[in-house]
Design a protein around this motif. Structure first.
Motif, PDB file in Angstrom:
ATOM      1  N   ASN A  14     -42.116  33.761  19.553  1.00 29.58           N
ATOM      2  CA  ASN A  14     -42.120  32.514  18.812  1.00 29.58           C
ATOM      3  C   ASN A  14     -42.557  32.779  17.379  1.00 29.58           C
ATOM      4  OD1 ASN A  14     -41.247  30.556  20.632  1.00 29.58           O
ATOM      5  ND2 ASN A  14     -43.269  30.322  21.552  1.00 29.58           N
ATOM      6  N   ILE A  15     -42.079  31.961  16.450  1.00 29.15           N
ATOM      7  CA  ILE A  15     -42.466  32.153  15.047  1.00 29.15           C
ATOM      8  C   ILE A  15     -43.600  31.215  14.649  1.00 29.15           C
ATOM      9  CG2 ILE A  15     -40.222  33.069  14.335  1.00 29.15           C
ATOM     10  CD1 ILE A  15     -39.545  30.311  13.214  1.00 29.15           C
ATOM     11  N   THR A  16     -44.233  30.570  15.644  1.00 28.18           N
ATOM     12  CA  THR A  16     -45.413  29.761  15.363  1.00 28.18           C
ATOM     13  C   THR A  16     -46.610  30.687  15.101  1.00 28.18           C
ATOM     14  OG1 THR A  16     -45.842  29.619  17.737  1.00 28.18           O
ATOM     15  CG2 THR A  16     -44.635  27.788  16.718  1.00 28.18           C
ATOM     16  N   SER A  17     -47.614  30.138  14.428  1.00 29.23           N
ATOM     17  CA  SER A  17     -48.795  30.933  14.050  1.00 29.23           C
ATOM     18  C   SER A  17     -49.828  30.904  15.171  1.00 29.23           C
ATOM     19  CB  SER A  17     -49.389  30.379  12.751  1.00 29.23           C
ATOM     20  OG  SER A  17     -48.420  30.371  11.721  1.00 29.23           O
ATOM     21  N   ASP A  18     -49.549  31.650  16.228  1.00 30.91           N
ATOM     22  CA  ASP A  18     -50.394  31.656  17.416  1.00 30.91           C
ATOM     23  C   ASP A  18     -51.389  32.823  17.344  1.00 30.91           C
ATOM     24  OD1 ASP A  18     -51.550  31.726  19.915  1.00 30.91           O
ATOM     25  OD2 ASP A  18     -49.678  31.419  21.010  1.00 30.91           O
ATOM     26  N   PRO A  19     -52.689  32.533  17.219  1.00 29.50           N
ATOM     27  CA  PRO A  19     -53.672  33.627  17.112  1.00 29.50           C
ATOM     28  C   PRO A  19     -53.755  34.499  18.359  1.00 29.50           C
ATOM     29  CG  PRO A  19     -54.765  31.490  17.325  1.00 29.50           C
ATOM     30  CD  PRO A  19     -53.312  31.212  17.092  1.00 29.50           C
ATOM     31  N   ASP A  20     -53.271  34.013  19.498  1.00 30.45           N
ATOM     32  CA  ASP A  20     -53.275  34.839  20.712  1.00 30.45           C
ATOM     33  C   ASP A  20     -52.391  36.074  20.537  1.00 30.45           C
ATOM     34  OD1 ASP A  20     -54.982  33.145  22.024  1.00 30.45           O
ATOM     35  OD2 ASP A  20     -53.418  32.087  23.114  1.00 30.45           O
ATOM     36  N   PHE A  21     -51.420  35.977  19.640  1.00 30.79           N
ATOM     37  CA  PHE A  21     -50.489  37.082  19.414  1.00 30.79           C
ATOM     38  C   PHE A  21     -50.837  37.895  18.164  1.00 30.79           C
ATOM     39  CE2 PHE A  21     -48.004  34.478  22.293  1.00 30.79           C
ATOM     40  CZ  PHE A  21     -47.336  35.415  23.067  1.00 30.79           C
ATOM     41  N   PHE A  22     -52.002  37.629  17.582  1.00 31.06           N
ATOM     42  CA  PHE A  22     -52.389  38.352  16.363  1.00 31.06           C
ATOM     43  C   PHE A  22     -52.375  39.857  16.605  1.00 31.06           C
ATOM     44  CE2 PHE A  22     -55.729  40.293  13.669  1.00 31.06           C
ATOM     45  CZ  PHE A  22     -55.181  40.008  12.425  1.00 31.06           C
ATOM     46  N   GLU A 195     -45.748  51.005  12.926  1.00 34.91           N
ATOM     47  CA  GLU A 195     -46.443  49.890  13.573  1.00 34.91           C
ATOM     48  C   GLU A 195     -45.497  48.927  14.283  1.00 34.91           C
ATOM     49  OE1 GLU A 195     -50.364  49.146  10.813  1.00 34.91           O
ATOM     50  OE2 GLU A 195     -48.434  48.449  10.024  1.00 34.91           O
ATOM     51  N   VAL A 196     -44.211  49.012  13.957  1.00 36.48           N
ATOM     52  CA  VAL A 196     -43.266  48.023  14.478  1.00 36.48           C
ATOM     53  C   VAL A 196     -43.178  48.067  16.001  1.00 36.48           C
ATOM     54  CG1 VAL A 196     -40.844  47.295  14.508  1.00 36.48           C
ATOM     55  CG2 VAL A 196     -41.946  47.888  12.343  1.00 36.48           C
ATOM     56  N   GLY A 197     -43.086  49.265  16.564  1.00 40.08           N
ATOM     57  CA  GLY A 197     -43.016  49.389  18.019  1.00 40.08           C
ATOM     58  C   GLY A 197     -44.279  48.874  18.686  1.00 40.08           C
ATOM     59  N   ASP A 198     -45.435  49.189  18.098  1.00 38.73           N
ATOM     60  CA  ASP A 198     -46.706  48.706  18.649  1.00 38.73           C
ATOM     61  C   ASP A 198     -46.785  47.185  18.570  1.00 38.73           C
ATOM     62  OD1 ASP A 198     -47.509  51.293  19.176  1.00 38.73           O
ATOM     63  OD2 ASP A 198     -48.588  51.514  17.276  1.00 38.73           O
ATOM     64  N   TYR A 199     -46.276  46.640  17.475  1.00 42.10           N
ATOM     65  CA  TYR A 199     -46.268  45.179  17.299  1.00 42.10           C
ATOM     66  C   TYR A 199     -45.429  44.511  18.395  1.00 42.10           C
ATOM     67  CZ  TYR A 199     -45.038  40.660  15.184  1.00 42.10           C
ATOM     68  OH  TYR A 199     -44.823  39.303  14.952  1.00 42.10           O
ATOM     69  N   ILE A 200     -44.232  45.039  18.626  1.00 41.37           N
ATOM     70  CA  ILE A 200     -43.339  44.475  19.647  1.00 41.37           C
ATOM     71  C   ILE A 200     -43.973  44.585  21.033  1.00 41.37           C
ATOM     72  CG2 ILE A 200     -41.111  44.802  20.821  1.00 41.37           C
ATOM     73  CD1 ILE A 200     -40.000  45.661  18.039  1.00 41.37           C
ATOM     74  N   ASN A 201     -44.510  45.745  21.349  1.00 44.61           N
ATOM     75  CA  ASN A 201     -45.116  45.952  22.667  1.00 44.61           C
ATOM     76  C   ASN A 201     -46.369  45.094  22.855  1.00 44.61           C
ATOM     77  OD1 ASN A 201     -43.191  47.822  23.545  1.00 44.61           O
ATOM     78  ND2 ASN A 201     -44.266  49.524  22.538  1.00 44.61           N
ATOM     79  N   HIS A 202     -47.105  44.884  21.778  1.00 47.49           N
ATOM     80  CA  HIS A 202     -48.287  44.025  21.843  1.00 47.49           C
ATOM     81  C   HIS A 202     -47.894  42.594  22.225  1.00 47.49           C
ATOM     82  CE1 HIS A 202     -51.947  41.916  20.631  1.00 47.49           C
ATOM     83  NE2 HIS A 202     -51.202  41.153  19.848  1.00 47.49           N
ATOM     84  N   ARG A 203     -46.861  42.088  21.580  1.00 55.32           N
ATOM     85  CA  ARG A 203     -46.439  40.716  21.874  1.00 55.32           C
ATOM     86  C   ARG A 203     -45.870  40.603  23.290  1.00 55.32           C
ATOM     87  NH1 ARG A 203     -46.543  37.458  17.103  1.00 55.32           N
ATOM     88  NH2 ARG A 203     -45.516  35.824  18.318  1.00 55.32           N
ATOM     89  N   LEU A 204     -45.153  41.613  23.724  1.00 59.11           N
ATOM     90  CA  LEU A 204     -44.631  41.610  25.091  1.00 59.11           C
ATOM     91  C   LEU A 204     -45.779  41.616  26.104  1.00 59.11           C
ATOM     92  CD1 LEU A 204     -41.669  44.147  24.785  1.00 59.11           C
ATOM     93  CD2 LEU A 204     -41.482  41.673  25.136  1.00 59.11           C
ATOM     94  N   LYS A 205     -46.798  42.411  25.834  1.00 58.51           N
ATOM     95  CA  LYS A 205     -47.939  42.505  26.752  1.00 58.51           C
ATOM     96  C   LYS A 205     -48.676  41.176  26.838  1.00 58.51           C
ATOM     97  CE  LYS A 205     -52.145  45.164  27.657  1.00 58.51           C
ATOM     98  NZ  LYS A 205     -53.016  46.277  27.169  1.00 58.51           N
ATOM     99  N   VAL A 206     -48.917  40.534  25.691  1.00 52.93           N
ATOM    100  CA  VAL A 206     -49.607  39.237  25.675  1.00 52.93           C
ATOM    101  C   VAL A 206     -48.817  38.193  26.458  1.00 52.93           C
ATOM    102  CG1 VAL A 206     -50.384  37.327  24.204  1.00 52.93           C
ATOM    103  CG2 VAL A 206     -50.802  39.690  23.499  1.00 52.93           C
ATOM    104  N   ALA A 207     -47.482  38.287  26.370  1.00 48.74           N
ATOM    105  CA  ALA A 207     -46.616  37.330  27.066  1.00 48.74           C
ATOM    106  C   ALA A 207     -46.456  37.655  28.545  1.00 48.74           C
ATOM    107  CB  ALA A 207     -45.245  37.288  26.390  1.00 48.74           C
ATOM    108  N   GLY A 208     -47.054  38.766  28.992  1.00 45.23           N
ATOM    109  CA  GLY A 208     -47.010  39.107  30.411  1.00 45.23           C
ATOM    110  C   GLY A 208     -45.805  39.907  30.849  1.00 45.23           C
ATOM    111  N   ALA A 209     -45.173  40.621  29.929  1.00 46.84           N
ATOM    112  CA  ALA A 209     -43.972  41.392  30.266  1.00 46.84           C
ATOM    113  C   ALA A 209     -44.324  42.579  31.170  1.00 46.84           C
ATOM    114  CB  ALA A 209     -43.292  41.899  29.002  1.00 46.84           C
TER     115      ALA A 209
END
Length: 273
Positions: A14-22, A195-209
């Motif tokens: 999501n492109i919302t400013s969600d601090p959970d995905f910081f 950092e791009v790969g880490d960023y993508i994987n971080h967001r996937l992990k937070v989302a429960g992937a």
């Protein structure tokens, strides 16, 4: 549409400013450290700038979540206000009781609140987003608020957040008194390639992937080439790529899907060159 297929708890891009995905990139951690330093040291005015989509608002929301309870905060996201409305928004966000509505009364109520909070050992910080849209009169009102101080420290910490145009505005000779009061200034740059790969994987992990869902190294390289490391563009590309992956019933997101997604979202090599 693809959440159930990929067994995700929520949409990771999501492109919302969600601090959970910081994501703690090098630049965002540096910006965060500058903010903490400026607030805790009571430096007065702090300026944070960055291009569109670099995560400034998410940084601000994360800051609000992480600040100690001794720091009272106000967040102003709408920059379309008069100098009187600015005072009213600060009053409302800080839950200051004030029955009168004149500018003098509002400033007096804010000043009394700041003195009382300082006596309790507390600090007060206000964050104003999209400051590149403020005019000279509005910025001058902010300068006047920054004058609220004791002999030893600023009573109010003001964080001005905006696009690079804010820097141009602050160079206006009419705002030299405000510019001289800027004690901390940081410009957020996009993510670095590594950092791009880490960023993508971080967001996937937070989302429960699950580990089954993966972006290939070639896909990540393609994402960086197209996005130049801008988080919002990365999110848009990855969101569309997951939709394309769902349509193909694949858990492997490769560079072909990224190129197709770039065309569909109009983020092309030519556009970002």
């Amino acid at each position: 549409m693809y959440k159930e297929f990929y067994k995700l708890k929520e949409n990771p891009f999501n492109i919302t400013s969600d601090p959970d995905f910081f994501f703690s990139s090098l630049r965002h951690e540096e910006a965060f450290s500058h903010l903490i330093y400026g607030i805790s040291s009571r430096k007065g005015i702090i300026v944070i700038t960055g291009e569109i989509g670099t995560g400034k608002t998410t940084l601000c929301r994360t800051l609000l979540n992480r600040l100690d309870k001794s720091v009272k905060t106000a967040l102003i996201l709408n920059s379309s206000f008069s100098d009187l409305q600015l005072l009213q928004m600060i009053i409302n966000d800080l839950e200051i009781h004030c029955t009168k509505k004149t500018k003098l009364d509002l400033v007096g109520a804010i000043s009394l609140f700041l003195v009382n909070e300082s006596a309790k050992g507390n600090n007060v910080a206000i964050i104003i987003d999209e400051c590149q849209n403020l005019d000279i009169r509005q910025l001058e009102q902010i300068r006047l608020l920054s004058n609220l101080e004791t002999e030893k420290a600023k009573l109010l910490q003001i964080i001005l957040v905006g696009q690079p145009e804010l820097n141009d505005k602050l160079r206006d000779p009419a705002l030299r008194q405000l510019t001289q009061r800027v004690a901390v200034h940081y410009h957020i740059l996009p993510l670095q390639k590594g950092e791009v790969g880490d960023y993508i994987n971080h967001r996937l992990k937070v989302a429960g992937a699950t580990p089954q869902l993966q972006f290939t190294p070639q896909a990540i390289d393609e994402i960086y080439t197209i996005s130049k490391g801008t988080p919002r563009v990365i999110n848009i590309l990855c969101d569309r790529a997951l939709l394309a992956g769902f349509a193909r019933e694949t858990f492997t997101i490769d560079e072909v899907l990224i190129r197709e997604s770039a065309k569909e979202t109009q983020y092309t090599y030519e556009y970002h060159s």
